[in-house]
Design a protein around this motif. Structure first.
Motif, PDB file in Angstrom:
ATOM      1  N   GLY A  97       0.815  -1.207   0.000  1.00  0.00           N
ATOM      2  CA  GLY A  97       0.000   0.000   0.000  1.00  0.00           C
ATOM      3  C   GLY A  97       0.845   1.251   0.000  1.00  0.00           C
ATOM      4  N   GLY A  98       0.182   2.400  -0.059  1.00  0.00           N
ATOM      5  CA  GLY A  98       0.859   3.683  -0.044  1.00  0.00           C
ATOM      6  C   GLY A  98      -0.112   4.803   0.251  1.00  0.00           C
ATOM      7  N   GLN A  99       0.409   5.936   0.722  1.00  0.00           N
ATOM      8  CA  GLN A  99      -0.377   7.109   1.091  1.00  0.00           C
ATOM      9  C   GLN A  99      -1.419   6.770   2.171  1.00  0.00           C
ATOM     10  OE1 GLN A  99      -1.872   9.270  -2.321  1.00  0.00           O
ATOM     11  NE2 GLN A  99       0.011   8.928  -3.471  1.00  0.00           N
ATOM     12  N   PRO A 100      -0.964   6.471   3.369  1.00  0.00           N
ATOM     13  CA  PRO A 100      -1.897   6.145   4.463  1.00  0.00           C
ATOM     14  C   PRO A 100      -2.423   7.399   5.147  1.00  0.00           C
ATOM     15  CG  PRO A 100       0.362   5.906   5.233  1.00  0.00           C
ATOM     16  CD  PRO A 100       0.456   6.290   3.779  1.00  0.00           C
ATOM     17  N   TYR A 101      -3.674   7.717   4.891  1.00  0.00           N
ATOM     18  CA  TYR A 101      -4.331   8.857   5.530  1.00  0.00           C
ATOM     19  C   TYR A 101      -4.950   8.446   6.870  1.00  0.00           C
ATOM     20  CZ  TYR A 101      -4.176  11.852   1.337  1.00  0.00           C
ATOM     21  OH  TYR A 101      -3.769  12.628   0.276  1.00  0.00           O
ATOM     22  N   LYS A 102      -5.111   9.432   7.736  1.00  0.00           N
ATOM     23  CA  LYS A 102      -6.002   9.423   8.909  1.00  0.00           C
ATOM     24  C   LYS A 102      -5.605   8.493  10.038  1.00  0.00           C
ATOM     25  CE  LYS A 102      -8.391  12.663   7.157  1.00  0.00           C
ATOM     26  NZ  LYS A 102      -8.213  14.027   7.704  1.00  0.00           N
ATOM     27  N   GLY A 103      -4.354   8.036  10.054  1.00  0.00           N
ATOM     28  CA  GLY A 103      -3.859   7.378  11.251  1.00  0.00           C
ATOM     29  C   GLY A 103      -4.213   5.907  11.356  1.00  0.00           C
ATOM     30  N   VAL A 104      -4.059   5.384  12.567  1.00  0.00           N
ATOM     31  CA  VAL A 104      -4.224   3.957  12.837  1.00  0.00           C
ATOM     32  C   VAL A 104      -5.172   3.758  14.013  1.00  0.00           C
ATOM     33  CG1 VAL A 104      -2.003   3.220  11.897  1.00  0.00           C
ATOM     34  CG2 VAL A 104      -2.125   4.039  14.260  1.00  0.00           C
ATOM     35  N   THR A 105      -5.636   2.516  14.132  1.00  0.00           N
ATOM     36  CA  THR A 105      -6.513   2.102  15.232  1.00  0.00           C
ATOM     37  C   THR A 105      -5.772   1.073  16.069  1.00  0.00           C
ATOM     38  OG1 THR A 105      -8.513   2.532  13.949  1.00  0.00           O
ATOM     39  CG2 THR A 105      -8.707   0.996  15.801  1.00  0.00           C
ATOM     40  N   LEU A 106      -5.836   1.212  17.374  1.00  0.00           N
ATOM     41  CA  LEU A 106      -5.120   0.355  18.319  1.00  0.00           C
ATOM     42  C   LEU A 106      -6.064  -0.697  18.875  1.00  0.00           C
ATOM     43  CD1 LEU A 106      -2.306   0.241  19.866  1.00  0.00           C
ATOM     44  CD2 LEU A 106      -3.445   1.606  21.638  1.00  0.00           C
ATOM     45  N   ASP A 107      -5.671  -1.988  18.840  1.00  0.00           N
ATOM     46  CA  ASP A 107      -6.505  -3.029  19.442  1.00  0.00           C
ATOM     47  C   ASP A 107      -6.032  -3.323  20.873  1.00  0.00           C
ATOM     48  OD1 ASP A 107      -4.388  -4.862  19.414  1.00  0.00           O
ATOM     49  OD2 ASP A 107      -5.194  -6.071  17.781  1.00  0.00           O
ATOM     50  N   PRO A 108      -6.786  -4.113  21.646  1.00  0.00           N
ATOM     51  CA  PRO A 108      -6.405  -4.353  23.048  1.00  0.00           C
ATOM     52  C   PRO A 108      -5.058  -5.049  23.208  1.00  0.00           C
ATOM     53  CG  PRO A 108      -8.722  -4.894  22.706  1.00  0.00           C
ATOM     54  CD  PRO A 108      -8.139  -4.644  21.355  1.00  0.00           C
ATOM     55  N   GLY A 110      -2.412  -4.278  21.469  1.00  0.00           N
ATOM     56  CA  GLY A 110      -1.354  -3.353  21.091  1.00  0.00           C
ATOM     57  C   GLY A 110      -0.993  -3.372  19.627  1.00  0.00           C
ATOM     58  N   ASN A 111      -1.772  -4.076  18.790  1.00  0.00           N
ATOM     59  CA  ASN A 111      -1.547  -4.064  17.352  1.00  0.00           C
ATOM     60  C   ASN A 111      -2.243  -2.862  16.724  1.00  0.00           C
ATOM     61  OD1 ASN A 111      -0.237  -6.712  17.424  1.00  0.00           O
ATOM     62  ND2 ASN A 111      -2.296  -7.492  17.837  1.00  0.00           N
ATOM     63  N   LEU A 112      -1.785  -2.470  15.545  1.00  0.00           N
ATOM     64  CA  LEU A 112      -2.309  -1.306  14.850  1.00  0.00           C
ATOM     65  C   LEU A 112      -2.951  -1.714  13.530  1.00  0.00           C
ATOM     66  CD1 LEU A 112       0.771   1.071  15.291  1.00  0.00           C
ATOM     67  CD2 LEU A 112      -1.295   1.014  16.699  1.00  0.00           C
ATOM     68  N   TYR A 113      -4.043  -1.015  13.160  1.00  0.00           N
ATOM     69  CA  TYR A 113      -4.726  -1.251  11.892  1.00  0.00           C
ATOM     70  C   TYR A 113      -4.938   0.088  11.199  1.00  0.00           C
ATOM     71  CZ  TYR A 113      -5.914  -5.750  14.036  1.00  0.00           C
ATOM     72  OH  TYR A 113      -5.853  -6.978  14.649  1.00  0.00           O
ATOM     73  N   GLY A 114      -4.825   0.075   9.881  1.00  0.00           N
ATOM     74  CA  GLY A 114      -5.057   1.294   9.130  1.00  0.00           C
ATOM     75  C   GLY A 114      -5.357   1.015   7.678  1.00  0.00           C
ATOM     76  N   THR A 115      -5.548   2.089   6.916  1.00  0.00           N
ATOM     77  CA  THR A 115      -5.849   1.994   5.491  1.00  0.00           C
ATOM     78  C   THR A 115      -4.851   2.832   4.703  1.00  0.00           C
ATOM     79  OG1 THR A 115      -7.375   3.884   5.524  1.00  0.00           O
ATOM     80  CG2 THR A 115      -8.304   1.700   5.944  1.00  0.00           C
ATOM     81  N   ALA A 116      -4.624   2.440   3.461  1.00  0.00           N
ATOM     82  CA  ALA A 116      -3.785   3.189   2.530  1.00  0.00           C
ATOM     83  C   ALA A 116      -4.539   3.318   1.221  1.00  0.00           C
ATOM     84  CB  ALA A 116      -2.441   2.488   2.314  1.00  0.00           C
ATOM     85  N   VAL A 117      -4.536   4.508   0.616  1.00  0.00           N
ATOM     86  CA  VAL A 117      -5.451   4.767  -0.496  1.00  0.00           C
ATOM     87  C   VAL A 117      -4.948   4.244  -1.832  1.00  0.00           C
ATOM     88  CG1 VAL A 117      -6.390   6.782   0.676  1.00  0.00           C
ATOM     89  CG2 VAL A 117      -4.570   7.090  -1.002  1.00  0.00           C
ATOM     90  N   VAL A 118      -3.657   3.930  -1.959  1.00  0.00           N
ATOM     91  CA  VAL A 118      -3.137   3.357  -3.199  1.00  0.00           C
ATOM     92  C   VAL A 118      -2.370   2.088  -2.875  1.00  0.00           C
ATOM     93  CG1 VAL A 118      -2.985   5.599  -4.333  1.00  0.00           C
ATOM     94  CG2 VAL A 118      -0.987   4.702  -3.131  1.00  0.00           C
ATOM     95  N   GLY A 119      -1.879   1.432  -3.921  1.00  0.00           N
ATOM     96  CA  GLY A 119      -1.114   0.206  -3.745  1.00  0.00           C
ATOM     97  C   GLY A 119      -2.004  -1.006  -3.550  1.00  0.00           C
ATOM     98  N   GLY A 120      -1.372  -2.116  -3.214  1.00  0.00           N
ATOM     99  CA  GLY A 120      -2.084  -3.370  -3.104  1.00  0.00           C
ATOM    100  C   GLY A 120      -2.053  -4.125  -4.414  1.00  0.00           C
ATOM    101  N   THR A 121      -2.729  -5.239  -4.417  1.00  0.00           N
ATOM    102  CA  THR A 121      -2.692  -6.136  -5.583  1.00  0.00           C
ATOM    103  C   THR A 121      -4.042  -6.315  -6.246  1.00  0.00           C
ATOM    104  OG1 THR A 121      -3.042  -8.076  -4.148  1.00  0.00           O
ATOM    105  CG2 THR A 121      -0.765  -7.433  -4.597  1.00  0.00           C
ATOM    106  N   GLY A 122      -5.038  -5.525  -5.841  1.00  0.00           N
ATOM    107  CA  GLY A 122      -6.380  -5.774  -6.344  1.00  0.00           C
ATOM    108  C   GLY A 122      -6.844  -4.755  -7.368  1.00  0.00           C
ATOM    109  N   GLY A 123      -7.438  -5.232  -8.479  1.00  0.00           N
ATOM    110  CA  GLY A 123      -8.207  -4.413  -9.394  1.00  0.00           C
ATOM    111  C   GLY A 123      -7.409  -3.439 -10.230  1.00  0.00           C
TER     112      GLY A 123
END
Length: 413
Positions: A97-108, A110-123
């Motif tokens: 992925g690339g260009q990750p906007y708006k930060g990450v989300t923390l799970d209980p 201590g892992n982090l989750y987020g989104t990136a608006v470009v990149g990946g292998t789909g479509g």
């Protein structure tokens, strides 16, 4: 530096003909302290909400910069009288992925989750890759990034530029501003599966009609088993909507529009997320409209039988109080609201931190806590703030700081 998708414009000219009655005074708060200034190597353009863990570490993202200019996930760790900046992952705009906007989300855990608006292998999307959802796993202080979903640009949408919400079962929820069956974005659920895989389900497809269109960059807000959020455009008046999303016992999801923004002098075009108060009222901001067409702060109050009443608490006037808020808001212990405007204010027009204080008659009084001045101060705060246990708030600006590449600041009212 290359162009970025969904970057918020800063070029709107602030009219000198706007109503000048909004020239508010400054509250007696200490100026924000820049605790980190970004540079190209460590990441640039932190268009990021921030999250803080129990140890006081701060996490966020930069849209560009890093090893090859595709953005980073970063950590700020308190260290003595200062902060230590660590890049946890540098994106390549390839499979990760690339260009990750708006930060990450923390799970209980201590892992982090987020989104990136470009990149990946789909479509096949207008830019390289349709975007991804990623996970950063923390194992003894070592962080490993993995992609848990590749968007295809089909019915699942593409270009996910909003943060994620996690429920008690570990399911993730988010929105895309584009794609889907009608091209106007979707709301999705991502569920962990046995063996470590994840399964995405589209739980609402925006039509651009009464439900709105283009899921905002604000995170979905979870309360009482229901989600609350905003769509930036569409709705009855074409000015965006606020909605409630709930799941029936049959497993189907239902989106209910709880308010359709009407445009000037009402609010219009909400970009940021929502915030509850203790009484169950919702608060948010809009980038446009209001009395002077420079944005608003609004409240949605629940009324039986299931209706909501909207009130504009403040209309920005393109004067020294700022313009164009695109963030959510936060409360202090006394019930005052704080937020940011993406532009406006005195001097360079680099944005503000504002305060709204409730009065006994039900009105709210706006004042300015800080007007950003540009480097070495911050400039252009596109996001809201997160509070710590001591009553201070932390936020990011996409420009400013010592190098002009963005900053993280600490603000103590």
């Amino acid at each position: 530096m290359g162009s970025t998708r969904f970057a918020h414009p800063v070029s709107r000219v602030l009219s000198v003909l706007a109503v000048m009655a909004v020239l508010m005074g400054t509250v007696s708060a200490a100026p924000p302290q820049v605790i980190h200034s970004f540079d190209e190597e460590g990441g640039e353009y932190p268009d990021s909400d921030l999250v803080m863990d129990g140890a006081g570490n701060i996490y966020g993202t930069t849209v560009t910069g890093g090893d090859i200019g595709s953005g980073t996930v970063f950590q700020l760790t308190p260290s003595g009288d200062g902060w230590t900046h660590t890049v946890l992952h540098s994106f390549t705009s390839g499979a990760d992925g690339g260009q990750p906007y708006k930060g990450v989300t923390l799970d209980p855990q201590g892992n982090l989750y987020g989104t990136a608006v470009v990149g990946g292998t789909g479509g096949a999307c207008p830019e390289d890759g349709c975007g991804v959802i990623y996970k950063l796993t923390n194992s003894g202080g070592t962080w490993t990034q993995s992609v848990i979903y590749n968007f295809t640009g089909g019915d699942d949408g593409y270009g996910p530029g909003a943060g994620l919400t996690i429920d008690p079962r570990g399911n993730l929820y988010g929105m895309t501003p584009t794609g889907g069956a009608h091209g106007l974005g979707v709301i999705y659920q991502l569920r962990p599966q046995p063996g470590g895989d994840w399964k995405l389900s589209v739980i609402h497809t925006f039509t651009g009609g009464n439900d709105g269109g283009a899921g905002s960059a604000g995170r979905l807000l979870l309360r009482g088993g229901r989600f609350y959020g905003v769509a930036t455009v569409g709705g009855e008046h074409g000015k965006g909507t606020a909605f409630e999303l709930s799941r029936a016992v049959t497993g189907t999801w239902r989106l209910k529009t709880i308010y359709a923004f009407k445009g000037q002098p009402d609010a219009g075009f909400p970009y940021g997320g929502l915030r509850f108060d203790a009484a169950g009222n919702l608060y948010g901001t809009t980038y446009y409209d209001g009395a002077y067409n420079y944005g608003t702060v609004y409240r949605l109050a629940p009324e039986p039988p299931g209706n909501w009443k909207e009130t504009v608490l403040h209309s920005f006037g393109a004067g020294s109080d700022g313009a164009g808020p695109i963030s959510d808001v936060v409360f202090d212990a006394a019930g005052n609201l704080y937020g940011t405007t993406s532009e406006g204010g005195a001097g360079c027009g680099c944005g503000t931190i504002f305060k709204l204080a409730p009065e006994d008659d039900g009105s709210w009084t706006e004042s300015i806590a800080h007007r950003f001045q540009g480097a070495p101060d911050g400039a252009f705060p596109y996001n809201g703030m997160v509070g710590d246990s001591q009553g201070s708030f932390y936020g990011a600006t996409v420009h400013g700081g010592s190098h002009g590449d963005g900053s993280v600041y600490k603000f103590t009212p």
